[in-house]
Design a protein around this motif. Structure first.
Motif, short mmCIF file in Angstrom:
data_model
loop_
_atom_site.label_atom_id
_atom_site.label_comp_id
_atom_site.label_asym_id
_atom_site.label_seq_id
_atom_site.Cartn_x
_atom_site.Cartn_y
_atom_site.Cartn_z
N LEU A 150 0.82 -1.21 0.00
CA LEU A 150 0.00 0.00 0.00
C LEU A 150 0.86 1.26 0.00
O LEU A 150 0.53 2.23 -0.70
CB LEU A 150 -0.93 -0.01 1.21
N ALA A 151 1.94 1.26 0.77
CA ALA A 151 2.82 2.42 0.80
C ALA A 151 3.44 2.67 -0.57
O ALA A 151 3.45 3.81 -1.07
CB ALA A 151 3.91 2.23 1.86
N LEU A 152 3.96 1.62 -1.20
CA LEU A 152 4.55 1.77 -2.52
C LEU A 152 3.49 2.13 -3.57
O LEU A 152 3.75 2.94 -4.47
CB LEU A 152 5.26 0.48 -2.92
N ALA A 153 2.31 1.53 -3.45
CA ALA A 153 1.25 1.81 -4.42
C ALA A 153 0.80 3.26 -4.34
O ALA A 153 0.52 3.90 -5.37
CB ALA A 153 0.08 0.87 -4.18
N LEU A 154 0.71 3.81 -3.13
CA LEU A 154 0.33 5.22 -2.98
C LEU A 154 1.37 6.12 -3.61
O LEU A 154 1.03 7.11 -4.29
CB LEU A 154 0.15 5.54 -1.50
N CYS A 155 2.64 5.81 -3.42
CA CYS A 155 3.71 6.58 -4.07
C CYS A 155 3.61 6.47 -5.59
O CYS A 155 3.78 7.47 -6.31
CB CYS A 155 5.08 6.11 -3.59
N ASN A 156 3.35 5.27 -6.09
CA ASN A 156 3.22 5.08 -7.53
C ASN A 156 2.05 5.88 -8.09
O ASN A 156 2.15 6.49 -9.17
CB ASN A 156 3.03 3.60 -7.85
N ALA A 157 0.93 5.85 -7.37
CA ALA A 157 -0.25 6.58 -7.84
C ALA A 157 0.03 8.08 -7.93
O ALA A 157 -0.32 8.74 -8.92
CB ALA A 157 -1.43 6.31 -6.90
N LEU A 158 0.65 8.64 -6.90
CA LEU A 158 0.99 10.07 -6.93
C LEU A 158 1.97 10.37 -8.04
O LEU A 158 1.85 11.41 -8.72
CB LEU A 158 1.58 10.48 -5.58
N LEU A 159 2.92 9.49 -8.27
CA LEU A 159 3.93 9.71 -9.30
C LEU A 159 3.32 9.71 -10.69
O LEU A 159 3.57 10.62 -11.50
CB LEU A 159 5.01 8.63 -9.20
N PHE A 160 2.48 8.72 -11.00
CA PHE A 160 1.97 8.57 -12.36
C PHE A 160 0.79 9.50 -12.65
O PHE A 160 0.50 9.78 -13.82
CB PHE A 160 1.55 7.12 -12.61
N VAL A 161 0.10 9.97 -11.63
CA VAL A 161 -1.06 10.84 -11.86
C VAL A 161 -0.67 12.32 -11.84
O VAL A 161 -1.15 13.11 -12.66
CB VAL A 161 -2.16 10.56 -10.82
N ARG A 162 0.22 12.70 -10.95
CA ARG A 162 0.48 14.12 -10.72
C ARG A 162 1.73 14.66 -11.39
O ARG A 162 1.91 15.88 -11.45
CB ARG A 162 0.56 14.39 -9.21
N TYR A 163 2.59 13.80 -11.89
CA TYR A 163 3.87 14.27 -12.42
C TYR A 163 4.06 13.83 -13.86
O TYR A 163 3.61 12.76 -14.26
CB TYR A 163 5.04 13.77 -11.57
N ALA A 212 -6.47 4.61 -10.55
CA ALA A 212 -7.82 4.83 -11.09
C ALA A 212 -8.64 5.75 -10.20
O ALA A 212 -9.40 6.60 -10.68
CB ALA A 212 -8.52 3.49 -11.27
N ARG A 213 -8.50 5.60 -8.89
CA ARG A 213 -9.24 6.45 -7.95
C ARG A 213 -8.68 7.86 -7.91
O ARG A 213 -9.43 8.84 -7.90
CB ARG A 213 -9.19 5.82 -6.55
N LEU A 214 -7.35 7.99 -7.89
CA LEU A 214 -6.73 9.31 -7.77
C LEU A 214 -6.99 10.18 -8.99
O LEU A 214 -7.01 11.41 -8.88
CB LEU A 214 -5.22 9.15 -7.54
N ARG A 215 -7.21 9.58 -10.13
CA ARG A 215 -7.49 10.35 -11.34
C ARG A 215 -8.84 11.08 -11.25
O ARG A 215 -9.09 12.02 -12.01
CB ARG A 215 -7.46 9.44 -12.57
N LYS A 216 -9.69 10.63 -10.34
CA LYS A 216 -10.98 11.29 -10.15
C LYS A 216 -10.92 12.41 -9.11
O LYS A 216 -11.92 13.08 -8.86
CB LYS A 216 -12.03 10.25 -9.72
N PHE A 217 -9.76 12.60 -8.51
CA PHE A 217 -9.61 13.60 -7.46
C PHE A 217 -9.48 14.99 -8.07
O PHE A 217 -8.78 15.19 -9.08
CB PHE A 217 -8.37 13.28 -6.62
N ASP A 218 -10.14 15.97 -7.45
CA ASP A 218 -10.07 17.34 -7.91
C ASP A 218 -8.91 18.05 -7.19
O ASP A 218 -8.98 18.29 -5.98
CB ASP A 218 -11.39 18.05 -7.60
N PRO A 219 -7.84 18.39 -7.90
CA PRO A 219 -6.68 19.02 -7.25
C PRO A 219 -7.00 20.36 -6.60
O PRO A 219 -6.27 20.80 -5.70
CB PRO A 219 -5.68 19.21 -8.41
#
Length: 285
Positions: free
Chosen positions: A91-104, A178-185
């Motif tokens: 979960l820790a690595l997946a959260l980092c991956n999600a932030l990396l691939f969605v926001r950067y 998939a979930r983070l892409r629906k987040f409103d920055p």
């Protein structure tokens, strides 16, 4: 069946019959396992010899029950310990991956994304053998060069955790992405404008948005780790997890105690599923 497309009465009956047959196909093996866990016989097979709880609470061999079988109980504890660590790390690595691939955006992002997906297409046995060979060779080199033995690079719980994390992290990453892409920055930006630090804004805005998904991904991670066999078989040491212990019992000749283990796993899986559904309902409410 698509509700908007009309179907004739015979086709509807045929479709309902197919759904019923499919459900029976799924449920019948589980029902057989549950039934034989209460069969007063030394073998998990017909004929039915009568009802008994010995395979759960029996205290003497040959009808030693699950709750008095130290080997099986220790293997369950080993599996739970490994699954807990796999869940936390994945979960820790997946959260980092999600932030990396969605926001950067960065050079080589698509290539890195493909690399992240590779563990899903590599067979578990091959993954386990690769980790075992590479870690053993590195440990042997360190031992020969510096006379120091790195025990956690030898077959055991640590290697099992690393092996399972390698592919379970990918699954968790895909779910969180998939979930983070629906987040409103703009929600985080509003928190920053109100004086929150980036870390506080992340914990108070983004994490609550991802909470249900994190819980669901964590449950899936725990179950996948707990029941994993292929990768674990290649990396297991002296403390065998449950799947390996059950495999060894089957090779020696199984008794209905393994059916009782399966029943308990069904109940735990059902409980975790209820927890996941409860979190989803709270989020929708």
């Amino acid at each position: 069946m698509i509700p908007s497309i009309p179907m004739s009465a015979p086709r509807q009956r045929l479709y309902k019959l197919y759904v019923l047959a499919f459900l029976i196909f799924l449920v019948l093996p589980l029902a057989v396992v549950v039934g034989f866990s209460f069969n007063d016989s030394l073998f998990p097979a017909l004929p039915w010899q009568g009802f008994t709880l010995d395979w759960y609470f029996g205290t003497q061999s040959p009808k030693l029950g699950l709750f008095h079988d130290k080997i099986l109980l220790e293997s369950i504890g080993n599996s739970a310990f490994i699954a807990l660590w796999v869940t936390v790390v994945a979960l820790a690595l997946a959260l980092c991956n999600a932030l990396l691939f969605v926001r950067y955006q960065f050079r080589g992002k698509d290539f890195l994304y493909v690399l992240m997906l590779l563990p899903l297409v590599i067979p578990g046995v091959i993954l386990g053998v690769s980790i075992l060979v590479s870690s053993s060779q590195f440990a042997n080199y360190i031992e020969e060069a510096f006379a120091y033995d790195i025990e956690w690079l030898r077959p055991g719980a640590t290697l099992i955790v690393l092996g399972q994390v390698a592919f379970i992290t990918t699954i968790c990453s895909l779910v969180l992405i998939a979930r983070l892409r629906k987040f409103d920055p703009s929600l985080e930006e509003a928190a920053l404008n109100l004086g929150a630090s980036p870390w506080v804004a992340f914990l108070t805005v983004t994490v609550p948005f991802l909470r249900t998904t994190i819980v669901s991904a964590g449950i899936v991670s725990f179950l996948m780790s707990f029941e994993n066999f292929n990768t674990t078989l290649m990396l297991v040491g002296s403390d065998a997890p449950l799947t390996i212990a059950m495999f060894q019992r089957l090779r020696e000749g199984s008794t209905p105690v393994l059916n009782s283990v399966s029943v308990m796993l069904m109940l735990v899986s059902a409980l975790l599923a209820v927890i996941s559904v409860t979190f989803q309902k709270k989020e929708k409410a």
